[in-house]
Design a protein around this motif. Structure first.
Motif, PDB file in Angstrom:
ATOM      1  N   ARG A  38       0.848  -1.196   0.000  1.00  0.00           N
ATOM      2  CA  ARG A  38       0.000   0.000   0.000  1.00  0.00           C
ATOM      3  C   ARG A  38       0.882   1.244   0.000  1.00  0.00           C
ATOM      4  NH1 ARG A  38      -4.176   0.250   3.954  1.00  0.00           N
ATOM      5  NH2 ARG A  38      -4.107   2.471   3.717  1.00  0.00           N
ATOM      6  N   ILE A  39       0.296   2.336  -0.430  1.00  0.00           N
ATOM      7  CA  ILE A  39       1.008   3.609  -0.439  1.00  0.00           C
ATOM      8  C   ILE A  39       1.085   4.121   0.995  1.00  0.00           C
ATOM      9  CG2 ILE A  39       0.989   5.983  -1.324  1.00  0.00           C
ATOM     10  CD1 ILE A  39       1.453   3.799  -3.468  1.00  0.00           C
ATOM     11  N   PHE A  40       2.253   4.583   1.391  1.00  0.00           N
ATOM     12  CA  PHE A  40       2.465   5.106   2.736  1.00  0.00           C
ATOM     13  C   PHE A  40       1.574   6.313   2.996  1.00  0.00           C
ATOM     14  CE2 PHE A  40       4.708   8.121   5.529  1.00  0.00           C
ATOM     15  CZ  PHE A  40       4.742   7.347   6.688  1.00  0.00           C
ATOM     16  N   GLU A  41       0.931   6.319   4.165  1.00  0.00           N
ATOM     17  CA  GLU A  41       0.124   7.447   4.608  1.00  0.00           C
ATOM     18  C   GLU A  41       0.691   7.909   5.949  1.00  0.00           C
ATOM     19  OE1 GLU A  41      -4.160   6.901   4.398  1.00  0.00           O
ATOM     20  OE2 GLU A  41      -3.828   5.165   3.114  1.00  0.00           O
ATOM     21  N   PRO A  42       1.242   9.118   5.997  1.00  0.00           N
ATOM     22  CA  PRO A  42       1.856   9.603   7.242  1.00  0.00           C
ATOM     23  C   PRO A  42       0.870   9.614   8.407  1.00  0.00           C
ATOM     24  CG  PRO A  42       2.307  11.098   5.406  1.00  0.00           C
ATOM     25  CD  PRO A  42       1.311  10.096   4.921  1.00  0.00           C
ATOM     26  N   GLY A  43       1.430   9.432   9.600  1.00  0.00           N
ATOM     27  CA  GLY A  43       0.639   9.560  10.815  1.00  0.00           C
ATOM     28  C   GLY A  43       0.127   8.260  11.399  1.00  0.00           C
ATOM     29  N   HIS A  44       0.404   7.124  10.756  1.00  0.00           N
ATOM     30  CA  HIS A  44      -0.127   5.853  11.245  1.00  0.00           C
ATOM     31  C   HIS A  44       0.969   4.903  11.726  1.00  0.00           C
ATOM     32  CE1 HIS A  44      -3.919   7.236   9.691  1.00  0.00           C
ATOM     33  NE2 HIS A  44      -3.328   7.467   8.533  1.00  0.00           N
TER      34      HIS A  44
END
Length: 178
Positions: free
Chosen positions: A136-142
Motif C-alpha cells: 500500500r502507499i504510505f500514509e503519514p501519521g499511522h
C-alpha cells in the motif's frame, strides 16, 4: 521462487531460483501470479530503500496502525541483516511470537511479512541496503512501534545495536503501546 512457511502464519521466507550461465545469474524477485499460486497474494504498490552505513544499525520494530496495516517483502541488495517479524495480532495463536532469518545480497532470500506484524532488523555488515516492496502507499501519521528488546517478545538478536534512532530506542513495552 520457493516459499517456506515460518512458525508464524503470514510470515514466509522466499528463496530465489537462480538461472546461471557464463554471464552470471538471473532470478525473478517478485511475480504476483507466482505468489498467489503459492497462497501468498502480494502486489506491491510502493518500493523503498533503507541505506545503512554501519554494522549494528537497528531499525524497528515498526508497524502501521489499523486500518492502515501493510504487508511487505523485504530483501537485502547489498550487505547482510538479521530480519525479524513479531506477531501483534491479538487473536492469533502466535500472538507475541517472533521469527527471524538472515537476509543477504549473497543468499538472495526475502521475507514476506503479512499485515499485523511489527518488523525490524539489525545490520550485520557495514554498507547494507535493504529493499522494501509494500502493498500500500504510505500514509503519514499511522506509524507505530514496539521496543526492539521488549521482554514480551524475547527476541534473540545476534547483538546489541550500535546505532539506533531515539524513536526506536524509546518505544514503550508492548503492554503499554496504544
Amino acid at each position: 521462487m520457493r516459499f517456506a512457511a515460518t512458525e508464524i502464519d503470514g510470515v514466509v521466507i522466499v528463496d530465489l531460483d537462480l538461472m546461471s550461465d557464463a554471464r552470471g545469474a538471473f532470478a525473478r524477485l517478485h511475480c504476483p501470479q507466482e505468489f498467489a499460486a503459492a497462497g501468498h497474494p502480494f502486489v506491491p504498490q510502493q518500493t523503498s530503500l533503507s541505506r545503512n552505513a554501519r554494522a549494528g544499525t537497528l531499525r524497528g520494530m515498526h508497524y502501521e496502525a489499523a486500518p492502515h496495516e501493510e504487508a511487505k517483502l523485504v530483501r537485502v541488495v547489498r550487505g547482510r541483516i538479521f530480519d525479524v517479524a513479531v506477531d501483534l495480532r491479538p487473536d492469533s495463536p502466535t500472538y507475541r511470537r517472533w521469527t527471524g532469518t538472515e537476509l543477504s545480497a549473497d543468499n538472495g532470500r526475502a521475507l514476506l511479512i503479512g499485515k499485523g506484524m511489527a518488523h525490524g532488523f539489525i545490520t550485520l555488515e557495514d554498507d547494507t541496503d535493504v529493499l522494501y516492496q509494500i502493498d500500500r502507499i504510505f500514509e503519514p501519521g499511522h506509524g507505530r512501534g514496539v521496543r526492539w528488546n521488549d521482554p514480551a517478545f524475547g527476541i534473540a538478536w545476534p547483538g546489541s545495536p550500535l546505532v539506533i534512532s531515539e524513536r526506536d530506542a524509546g518505544y514503550a513495552d508492548h503492554d503499554a503501546a496504544p
